[in-house]
Design an enzyme around this catalytic site. Structure first.
Site, PDB file in Angstrom:
ATOM      1  N   LEU A  23      -0.054  31.390 -41.135  1.00  0.00           N
ATOM      2  CA  LEU A  23       0.900  32.280 -40.102  1.00  0.00           C
ATOM      3  C   LEU A  23      -0.140  33.144 -39.237  1.00  0.00           C
ATOM      4  O   LEU A  23      -0.210  34.274 -39.426  1.00  0.00           O
ATOM      5  CB  LEU A  23       1.847  32.849 -40.962  1.00  0.00           C
ATOM      6  N   HIS A  24      -1.190  32.645 -38.292  1.00  0.00           N
ATOM      7  CA  HIS A  24      -1.837  33.227 -37.608  1.00  0.00           C
ATOM      8  C   HIS A  24      -1.677  33.098 -36.147  1.00  0.00           C
ATOM      9  O   HIS A  24      -0.894  31.953 -35.884  1.00  0.00           O
ATOM     10  CB  HIS A  24      -3.383  32.739 -37.827  1.00  0.00           C
ATOM     11  N   ALA A  25      -2.301  33.451 -35.386  1.00  0.00           N
ATOM     12  CA  ALA A  25      -2.430  32.916 -34.029  1.00  0.00           C
ATOM     13  C   ALA A  25      -1.202  32.696 -33.473  1.00  0.00           C
ATOM     14  O   ALA A  25      -0.236  33.396 -33.569  1.00  0.00           O
ATOM     15  CB  ALA A  25      -3.531  31.857 -33.848  1.00  0.00           C
TER      16      ALA A  25
END
Lengths: 92, 566
Positions: free
Chosen positions: A14-16
């Protein structure tokens, strides 16, 4: 309070880009949605519409998170957001 | 008509409209309180309005961007109206802080939190600081920091550019770069040359030219004129034609009489290498390996490094690729290698010296290089940066031998290495002059400082003398043994200046390595002189009393430069 668990499907976690897409979708819901890692107390849950909160949560692919919301439309909102988390957003 | 004289760092004659880069947003004073006549509620509402405006502006830019840039802008836009950021700012406002100071502090703590998480999150930490500065600018009613967004192409004027500005610099929109600060080795100069943009640095007073003014820029002469004359308009038109013919290099670096001087490229990764091969580079004279390490908290694995190196080697099968081992420190800090608290980083533990304090990283890099080299067809040479003594050169050569690397070498950028070149070259197979640092150390002048621009040019006769001493050291080392002298190349920015390239050739330098964009100009000028003429020009430059005269005297003997606008 309605809640759902979801397993992060995006390769980068759950990044970028996945975090941006998810935060944006959470912000568009009629209710406030919180997110926490499974097993964390509900009162330490973070605002799901905050990209910075999502980034500090640091959920990786395969991690299980809990979404919570209350009020009219909570169930529909949670269902929509679970579907998003369980899609590989890096591939979209 | 108003004229400005600076230092020309990237050739080209062009006319365009000025856009000034706004000054960086200053920090709101610590402890700045909310004005007596503003309620906290109004201040929070004002902050939200400003945050929304910043969001909309960034979102608008994201919509017209594509690829990685688009994703980053979208995420940055969301940060501007992030509840975590705005809520913690609101708390500070309710405690009596001004809105500007509140968002400043809230941004700082979020950014630190991301920084501490490391990896991808740490990279985003600077985005939060950028968003914070934009919100403060919006609250103050001043232009947003950074390179201005514009629909039409413009000439960018700034005090100086930071490395981070490169990422947002759109070469389609920016026609030329002009700075009031910076020197010939500043980031602005390096960015301009790599993008092939005309550029003038250290032109005092240009920051006062109003936005929208029409100016003429001559990036070779270092000249800027407001309200261009007819002559200048004609010069700009003529440049547009010449630059088209200068775009191609035939892949054969030679003087008029056939003395071969291979022209190589400086590259930072596979993308650069492929582009350089396309522009006719005869090999790579400087492969900077930092890209693999920068913005990382931990050392990349041997496998990861080997794959990255091989991608560069594969762009030059059968050709020479000179790789420089990790050059961390000074302006390229690395959390796992360098000490950010050093009082004098340029004279500190940097380059090869990081092996003194953190042994192992260099050996693992050499292992990765050897592996990549064995799997590719490139002729791989490996050199260490910041070598000061023959003993260091010897130790580096034995590390290379242990890793199975055939051709070890050194960078000559510390004056001591130039002065003892014969002993240094006894230990290794070749030397490459890094003129940027060699100039900085010989002249004791920080590369980035505008006021020292005149000291900081490789035209300084003292620097040219150090080049000559290195070549002489190589000849001395060869006397009394079989085989010729070991190669001495140049891989600093000096090689990209066509006039200086002729002088370096005359001094006996065997290869010239430069940003690939400069290959055609250097190749074209080199072909107009014989080796004997180049040697004569080298003698002339060495005897000049100053850098300015050295440059003027040599340029006066090379009329082709004026003809081509170089």
């Amino acid at each position: 309070m309605p809640e759902r668990t979801a397993t992060i499907a995006s390769r980068s976690g759950l990044h970028a880009r996945p975090a941006a897409l998810f935060a944006e979708a959470a912000g568009e819901q009629p209710v406030e949605v919180t997110i926490a890692m499974q097993g964390e107390p509900a009162d330490e849950a973070l605002d799901a519409a905050s990209i910075l909160s999502l980034m500090t949560l640091g959920a990786a692919k395969g991690d299980v998170v809990v979404l919570r919301a209350e009020g009219d439309g909570a169930d529909a909102a949670l269902d929509a957001l679970v579907a998003l988390l369980e899609t590989d957003l890096d591939a979209v | 008509m108003q004229n400005f004289q600076g230092v020309g760092v990237s050739p080209g004659r062009i006319i365009g409209t000025v856009r000034q880069m706004p000054k960086p947003v200053s920090e709101p004073p610590s402890g700045e309180r909310l004005a007596a006549d503003v309620s906290p509620e109004d201040a929070v509402a004002g902050l939200k309005t400003a945050a929304q405006a910043v969001h909309d502006e960034l979102k608008g830019r994201a919509d017209s961007a594509s690829g990685d840039g688009k994703a980053v802008l979208e995420a940055t836009a969301l940060m501007a109206k992030d509840t975590m950021l705005l809520k913690s700012a609101a708390k500070l406002i309710n405690a009596g802080s001004s809105a500007e100071r509140a968002i400043w502090e809230a941004g700082a703590s979020v950014s630190e939190m991301l920084h501490n998480l490391g990896g991808y999150m740490a990279e985003r930490a600077t985005d939060v600081l950028d968003v914070r500065a934009r919100i403060v600018a919006e609250l103050r009613g001043v232009p947003a920091p950074g390179i201005p967004a514009s629909e039409t192409p413009f000439i960018l004027m700034a005090e100086d550019l930071a490395p981070a500005d490169t990422a947002t610099l759109d070469a389609e929109k920016v026609l030329a770069l002009v700075t009031s600060g910076g020197g010939p080795q500043s980031h602005t100069a390096i960015i301009a040359r790599s993008l092939g943009l005309p550029a003038v640095v250290a032109a005092h007073g240009v920051d006062l030219i109003p936005d929208g003014s029409e100016v003429f820029v001559d990036g070779a002469a270092g000249f800027v004129a407001v309200s261009p004359s007819d002559e200048q308009r004609a010069a700009a038109t003529a440049w547009a034609e010449t630059s088209a013919t200068l775009a191609a290099f035939d892949g054969n670096g030679t003087t008029a009489d056939g003395h071969l001087v291979p022209l190589l490229a400086n590259v930072g990764g596979a993308k650069d290498a492929v582009a350089a091969a396309g522009l006719g580079a005869q090999g790579v004279g400087l492969f900077r390996t930092e890209f693999c390490f920068l913005e990382r908290d931990t050392e990349p694995s041997v496998d990861e490094q080997a794959a990255a190196y091989k991608a560069v080697f594969d762009a030059f099968p059968g050709k020479k690729v000179v790789l420089r081992t990790l050059d961390a420190g000074a302006d390229k800090p690395l959390p796992f290698l360098t000490d950010a608290t050093e009082p004098n980083p340029a004279l500190g533990v940097r380059g090869y010296r990081t092996d003194f304090t953190t042994p192992g990283v260099l050996e693992r890099q050499l292992e990765a290089i050897a592996r990549a080299a064995s799997q590719s067809e490139a002729d791989v040479w490996v050199m260490a940066p910041m070598i000061s003594t023959a003993a260091e050169a010897g130790r580096f050569a034995s590390l290379c031998a242990a890793a199975g690397i055939q051709t070890p070498g050194v960078m000559v950028e510390v004056p001591s290495a130039a002065l003892t070149a014969a002993s240094v070259l006894r230990e290794v197979g070749f030397a490459s002059l890094g003129t940027n640092d060699l100039t900085q150390y010989a002249m004791a002048a920080d590369r980035q400082l505008g006021p020292l621009a005149e000291l900081n040019t490789p035209w300084q006769p003292a620097v040219l003398r150090l080049v000559q001493l290195t070549v002489e050291g190589a000849e001395q080392e060869a006397s009394g043994r079989e085989g010729g002298s070991k190669p001495v190349g140049v891989c600093g920015e000096a090689a990209a200046d066509p006039a200086l390239a002729v002088v370096l050739t005359g001094l006996g330098v065997s290869t010239l390595s430069m940003t690939a964009r400069s290959l055609a100009a250097v190749g074209t000028v080199l072909k107009t002189v014989t080796l004997e003429q180049a040697q004569e020009l080298a003698r002339l430059a060495l005897t000049a009393p100053s850098a300015t005269e050295a440059r003027e005297w040599v340029r006066a003997k090379l009329p082709v430069l004026e003809e081509l606008g170089l």
